[in-house]
Design a protein around this motif. Structure first.
Motif, PDB file in Angstrom:
ATOM      1  N   LEU B  31      11.266   5.824  -9.702  1.00 26.58           N
ATOM      2  CA  LEU B  31      10.302   5.192  -8.794  1.00 26.58           C
ATOM      3  C   LEU B  31       9.086   4.692  -9.564  1.00 26.58           C
ATOM      4  N   ALA B  32       8.582   5.545 -10.491  1.00 33.07           N
ATOM      5  CA  ALA B  32       7.393   5.162 -11.257  1.00 33.07           C
ATOM      6  C   ALA B  32       7.678   3.923 -12.080  1.00 33.07           C
ATOM      7  N   GLU B  33       8.867   3.877 -12.695  1.00 32.33           N
ATOM      8  CA  GLU B  33       9.188   2.708 -13.503  1.00 32.33           C
ATOM      9  C   GLU B  33       9.223   1.460 -12.636  1.00 32.33           C
ATOM     10  N   ARG B  34       9.864   1.572 -11.455  1.00 31.73           N
ATOM     11  CA  ARG B  34       9.949   0.389 -10.594  1.00 31.73           C
ATOM     12  C   ARG B  34       8.571  -0.055 -10.130  1.00 31.73           C
ATOM     13  N   LYS B  35       7.715   0.937  -9.831  1.00 32.95           N
ATOM     14  CA  LYS B  35       6.390   0.557  -9.344  1.00 32.95           C
ATOM     15  C   LYS B  35       5.529  -0.036 -10.458  1.00 32.95           C
ATOM     16  N   ILE B  36       5.574   0.599 -11.655  1.00 32.02           N
ATOM     17  CA  ILE B  36       4.734   0.111 -12.754  1.00 32.02           C
ATOM     18  C   ILE B  36       5.204  -1.273 -13.198  1.00 32.02           C
ATOM     19  N   LEU B  37       6.545  -1.433 -13.319  1.00 33.12           N
ATOM     20  CA  LEU B  37       7.062  -2.756 -13.690  1.00 33.12           C
ATOM     21  C   LEU B  37       6.657  -3.787 -12.647  1.00 33.12           C
ATOM     22  N   GLY B  38       6.713  -3.363 -11.372  1.00 28.87           N
ATOM     23  CA  GLY B  38       6.330  -4.273 -10.307  1.00 28.87           C
ATOM     24  C   GLY B  38       4.882  -4.713 -10.464  1.00 28.87           C
ATOM     25  N   ARG B  39       3.994  -3.746 -10.692  1.00 32.89           N
ATOM     26  CA  ARG B  39       2.579  -4.096 -10.832  1.00 32.89           C
ATOM     27  C   ARG B  39       2.349  -4.984 -12.050  1.00 32.89           C
ATOM     28  N   MET B  40       3.135  -4.745 -13.129  1.00 30.97           N
ATOM     29  CA  MET B  40       2.962  -5.586 -14.315  1.00 30.97           C
ATOM     30  C   MET B  40       3.431  -7.017 -14.042  1.00 30.97           C
ATOM     31  N   GLN B  41       4.323  -7.172 -13.050  1.00 32.60           N
ATOM     32  CA  GLN B  41       4.786  -8.516 -12.697  1.00 32.60           C
ATOM     33  C   GLN B  41       4.097  -9.008 -11.425  1.00 32.60           C
ATOM     34  N   LEU B  42       2.948  -8.419 -11.091  1.00 29.33           N
ATOM     35  CA  LEU B  42       2.149  -8.797  -9.924  1.00 29.33           C
ATOM     36  C   LEU B  42       2.905  -8.638  -8.612  1.00 29.33           C
ATOM     37  N   ARG B  43       3.804  -7.622  -8.565  1.00 32.62           N
ATOM     38  CA  ARG B  43       4.448  -7.260  -7.300  1.00 32.62           C
ATOM     39  C   ARG B  43       3.994  -5.848  -6.956  1.00 32.62           C
ATOM     40  N   TYR B  44       4.420  -5.325  -5.800  1.00 30.38           N
ATOM     41  CA  TYR B  44       4.069  -3.959  -5.455  1.00 30.38           C
ATOM     42  C   TYR B  44       5.147  -2.972  -5.860  1.00 30.38           C
ATOM     43  N   GLY B  45       6.394  -3.401  -5.960  1.00 27.35           N
ATOM     44  CA  GLY B  45       7.476  -2.443  -6.159  1.00 27.35           C
ATOM     45  C   GLY B  45       7.805  -1.752  -4.854  1.00 27.35           C
ATOM     46  N   PRO B  46       8.741  -0.791  -4.876  1.00 26.37           N
ATOM     47  CA  PRO B  46       9.159  -0.165  -3.606  1.00 26.37           C
ATOM     48  C   PRO B  46       7.987   0.553  -2.959  1.00 26.37           C
ATOM     49  N   ASN B  47       7.632   0.197  -1.710  1.00 29.90           N
ATOM     50  CA  ASN B  47       6.536   0.889  -1.016  1.00 29.90           C
ATOM     51  C   ASN B  47       6.817   0.994   0.472  1.00 29.90           C
ATOM     52  N   ARG B  48       8.092   0.907   0.869  1.00 29.53           N
ATOM     53  CA  ARG B  48       8.390   0.883   2.299  1.00 29.53           C
ATOM     54  C   ARG B  48       8.816   2.239   2.831  1.00 29.53           C
ATOM     55  N   VAL B  49       9.583   3.018   2.017  1.00 30.56           N
ATOM     56  CA  VAL B  49      10.142   4.270   2.530  1.00 30.56           C
ATOM     57  C   VAL B  49       9.133   5.386   2.300  1.00 30.56           C
ATOM     58  N   GLY B  50       8.576   5.906   3.364  1.00 33.01           N
ATOM     59  CA  GLY B  50       7.604   6.984   3.225  1.00 33.01           C
ATOM     60  C   GLY B  50       6.285   6.449   2.705  1.00 33.01           C
ATOM     61  N   PRO B  51       5.272   7.316   2.592  1.00 28.97           N
ATOM     62  CA  PRO B  51       3.965   6.848   2.108  1.00 28.97           C
ATOM     63  C   PRO B  51       4.046   6.380   0.665  1.00 28.97           C
ATOM     64  N   GLY B  52       3.751   5.109   0.436  1.00 34.14           N
ATOM     65  CA  GLY B  52       3.799   4.558  -0.924  1.00 34.14           C
ATOM     66  C   GLY B  52       5.180   4.575  -1.533  1.00 34.14           C
ATOM     67  N   GLY B  53       6.242   4.612  -0.708  1.00 34.00           N
ATOM     68  CA  GLY B  53       7.596   4.610  -1.255  1.00 34.00           C
ATOM     69  C   GLY B  53       8.034   5.931  -1.835  1.00 34.00           C
ATOM     70  N   MET B  54       7.404   7.043  -1.424  1.00 26.76           N
ATOM     71  CA  MET B  54       7.689   8.316  -2.084  1.00 26.76           C
ATOM     72  C   MET B  54       9.077   8.873  -1.752  1.00 26.76           C
ATOM     73  N   ILE B  55       9.725   8.393  -0.691  1.00 28.50           N
ATOM     74  CA  ILE B  55      11.041   8.927  -0.336  1.00 28.50           C
ATOM     75  C   ILE B  55      12.149   8.026  -0.901  1.00 28.50           C
ATOM     76  N   GLN B  56      11.751   6.975  -1.608  1.00 28.51           N
ATOM     77  CA  GLN B  56      12.719   6.030  -2.167  1.00 28.51           C
ATOM     78  C   GLN B  56      13.810   6.701  -3.012  1.00 28.51           C
ATOM     79  N   PRO B  57      13.478   7.641  -3.938  1.00 25.37           N
ATOM     80  CA  PRO B  57      14.549   8.261  -4.737  1.00 25.37           C
ATOM     81  C   PRO B  57      15.611   8.917  -3.870  1.00 25.37           C
ATOM     82  N   LEU B  58      15.182   9.591  -2.791  1.00 29.81           N
ATOM     83  CA  LEU B  58      16.141  10.251  -1.899  1.00 29.81           C
ATOM     84  C   LEU B  58      17.077   9.217  -1.275  1.00 29.81           C
ATOM     85  N   CYS B  59      16.509   8.103  -0.837  1.00 28.71           N
ATOM     86  CA  CYS B  59      17.330   7.055  -0.220  1.00 28.71           C
ATOM     87  C   CYS B  59      18.315   6.489  -1.229  1.00 28.71           C
TER      88      CYS B  59
END
Lengths: 176, 331
Positions: B31-59
């Motif tokens: 999740l951290a890699e997806r979010k950090i890469l996203g921010r480096m490419q001016l995107r947000y990365g996964p942020n839909r599942v749970g607060p700030g995308g915190m349940i994304q790994p489970l999904c």
């Protein structure tokens, strides 16, 4: 020097990505924040009215003919004063490709594209919109325009009776 | 007898803790890699599942488990099924020798905060990283696909070549610590982290360990835009997930190795040692994610050229210089 250039080329990207890491992303978080497209955006198609509140559409079928995917259909009729109108008017948005050719073809500025892009629907039949769904209360993009005050034969004014018109030309007078 | 039982229970508790921490860290590193890469490419990365995308790994895990576990036609079935487990297993086993805190005294007993303090811990790590090649190569070979095979061949050559410079970069560390035990190596860095006393070895180590674990500047084995997915092209479902999780466990292993060998392990002011250790591991993980966001992939021959003609001679030179300095200091 080659080595110096290589070292610089290796380190510079890190600096740039670090800068982007602390820049606000350009993403628009769609359901929460919505983009307002520019006014000439081509999304949902509407039928507009004249400034005096009458329908603009004269059922000339030009939009229907211009449509590359044949998603517009209508039935033309004539009022007692000779003014044409559409008894029913139907746009199938499931087919529409939002090319805007209908709006370009329209001589009375009746059919216009709007920036309202949220017309998705799970029921495809809800995308087939009838005249009462399409007709809006405003004039759309051309608030001043009324076709019959500039042209048209004998409905509002006599032929050639509008301010910016001249009367019928006598072809026999057009000698070289 | 009673003493043995207590030691056994302690080892089991430590194993359970390490498994729990490492696996959840691996899941959240994705999740951290997806979010950090996203921010480096001016995107947000996964942020839909749970607060700030915190349940994304489970999904992601649920998705991977419920997907079809596909075995290609004419694949070498048993090797194909076995290979992903090997990758994840070798990555997990590396944690047995990593010390994450100084020995703890509890109820009059001294508990070493490492599962097994091997006196040849460093060699054990090398052995495991050589074994990790098997998971990749067997998976690529057994898939009966040209992309998998190319990926497997590339990773075989790359991992074997860079293991040399990796080992040579660590020789100066062993020379100054005078031990192969990871605990001893950390103890020897109480004043100065090795990063400052062996800067060249540190740079060579970071470069070769990125290649060794197939991280981005050196991700030729799975280069998505050349050979689809490399060795895991034909894998789906949780077997792909095992390769994927193995890669992120590997990222933590890299972090732990870099921390132990060069960043001074658990040593640090003010905070408790475990916090320092985990913080340093996460920092190294961030460095590698950062590199993934910044670096392009070199050509395959450039990679081999760099490994054999630049890194290995440099590492050898570094060993010689370190030896000379040590002799001069003692004599």
């Amino acid at each position: 020097m080659g080595l110096w250039r290589d070292i610089k080329g290796t380190l510079q990207p890190f600096w740039i990505t670090l800068g982007y890491l602390f820049t606000k992303p350009v993403t628009i978080q769609y359901p929460e924040e919505k983009l307002t497209p520019p006014p000439r955006y081509r999304a949902r198609i509407v039928l507009t009215r004249n400034p005096d509140g009458s329908e603009r559409c004269v059922a000339c079928q030009l939009c229907s003919a211009a449509c590359p995917v044949d998603c517009i259909s209508m039935q033309a009729a004539e009022d007692s004063d000779g003014r044409r109108y559409a008894t029913w008017f139907r746009i199938n948005f499931a087919r529409c490709i939002f090319c805007g050719l209908c709006a370009e073809a329209c001589p009375t500025m009746a059919i216009q594209t709007t920036p309202d892009y949220e017309i998705c629907n799970r029921d495809v039949l809800k995308l087939v919109q009838e005249k009462e769904d399409l007709l809006i209360d405003g004039c759309g993009k051309d608030a001043e325009y009324n076709y019959y005050e500039h042209s048209g034969v004998g409905v509002v004014n006599e032929r050639g009776g509008n301010d910016d018109e001249y009367g019928p030309v006598d072809p026999k007078a057009l000698m070289p | 007898m009673n003493d043995l039982l207590i030691s056994l229970i302690l080892i089991l508790v430590k194993l359970g803790m390490i498994f729990g921490v490492v696996l959840s860290m691996a899941a959240y590193l994705v999740l951290a890699e997806r979010k950090i890469l996203g921010r480096m490419q001016l995107r947000y990365g996964p942020n839909r599942v749970g607060p700030g995308g915190m349940i994304q790994p489970l999904c992601d895990v649920i998705k991977l488990i419920t997907k079809e576990d596909f075995v290609p036609d004419r694949a070498d079935k048993w090797v194909f099924l076995f290979a992903p487990g090997l990758t994840a297993l070798t990555a997990l086993l590396s944690f047995a020798v990593v010390p994450f805190s100084p020995p703890l005294t509890l109820f009059g007993r001294e508990i070493p905060m490492v599962v097994c303090d091997l006196n040849i811990g460093l060699l054990y790590l090398f052995g495991l990283s050589s074994l990790a090649v098997y998971g990749v190569v067997l998976g690529g070979w057994a898939s009966n696909s040209k992309y998998s095979l190319i990926g497997a061949i590339r990773s075989l050559a790359q991992m074997l070549s860079y293991e040399l410079s990796l080992g040579l970069a660590l020789v100066p560390v062993v020379m100054s610590a005078k031990s192969f035990s990871l605990t001893e190596i950390v103890m020897s860095q109480a004043d100065w982290p090795n990063m400052l006393s062996h800067p060249l070895a540190f740079l060579i180590f970071m470069t070769s360990i990125a290649a060794e674990s197939k991280r981005t500047p050196f991700d030729m084995p799975e280069a998505e835009n050349e050979i689809v997915g490399g060795f895991h092209t034909e894998y789906s479902g949780m077997r792909f997930g095992l390769f994927f999780v193995g890669e992120y466990i590997n990222l933590i292993v890299i972090g732990a190795m870099t921390t132990v060998f060069f960043l001074g392990g658990w040593h640090g002011p003010f905070l408790p040692p475990v916090v320092w250790f985990i913080g340093k591991v996460l920092f190294v993980a961030f460095l590698f994610i950062w590199a993934r966001g910044s670096m392009p992939r070199p050509r395959y021959d450039q990679l081999m050229h760099f490994g054999w003609k630049v890194l290995i001679p440099l590492a050898l030179l570094n060993v010689v210089i370190t030896g000379a300095v040590l002799v001069a200091m003692n004599g």
